[in-house]
Design a protein around this motif. Structure first.
Motif, PDB file in Angstrom:
ATOM      1  N   GLU A   8       0.821  -1.203   0.000  1.00  0.00           N
ATOM      2  CA  GLU A   8       0.000   0.000   0.000  1.00  0.00           C
ATOM      3  C   GLU A   8       0.860   1.260   0.000  1.00  0.00           C
ATOM      4  OE1 GLU A   8      -2.264  -3.473   1.344  1.00  0.00           O
ATOM      5  OE2 GLU A   8      -0.360  -2.645   2.032  1.00  0.00           O
ATOM      6  N   SER A  12       1.253   3.894  -3.122  1.00  0.00           N
ATOM      7  CA  SER A  12       0.931   5.296  -2.891  1.00  0.00           C
ATOM      8  C   SER A  12       2.055   6.197  -3.390  1.00  0.00           C
ATOM      9  CB  SER A  12       0.673   5.538  -1.403  1.00  0.00           C
ATOM     10  OG  SER A  12       0.385   6.891  -1.167  1.00  0.00           O
ATOM     11  N   GLN A  16       1.970   8.749  -6.812  1.00  0.00           N
ATOM     12  CA  GLN A  16       2.241  10.186  -6.703  1.00  0.00           C
ATOM     13  C   GLN A  16       3.455  10.605  -7.537  1.00  0.00           C
ATOM     14  OE1 GLN A  16       0.268  12.468  -5.137  1.00  0.00           O
ATOM     15  NE2 GLN A  16      -1.092  10.698  -5.015  1.00  0.00           N
TER      16      GLN A  16
END
Length: 100
Positions: A8, A12, A16
């Motif tokens: 996770e 993430s 980004q």
């Protein structure tokens, strides 16, 4: 990243625009495999998997090679032939060397 690693978190970072990384130090084979599988469902961007040559989990490394991440990184030791194996599956290799 040590214990802060997870699929996770890596996804993430990748989502980004960074290079998210799944660490293997002090983790079980099952945890590493889980994160490699899960990250692929959470991002369509590049991610890395990091291995420590001195404590290499051969099964987890084989799984990493099969997953073909964009980057395979090595830290805390000379990766030797592991670099060739990573290149053979098309991965970019990063070697993090400690300066003394």
């Amino acid at each position: 990243m040590g214990s802060a690693t997870s699929a996770e978190f890596a996804a993430s970072v990748s989502n980004q625009g960074g290079l998210g990384s799944i660490g293997s130090l002090n983790r079980t084979t099952a945890a590493i495999k889980r994160d490699i599988e899960v990250v692929k469902g959470l991002t369509n961007r590049h991610y890395a998997v990091n291995h420590i040559p001195a404590t290499l989990d051969a099964e987890a490394f084989r799984y990493t090679l099969d997953a073909r991440p964009a980057v395979i990184s090595f830290a805390l030791g000379d990766p030797g032939d592991l670099v060739r194996q990573a290149h053979e599956v098309g991965a970019v290799v990063m070697v993090i060397q400690r300066r003394t």
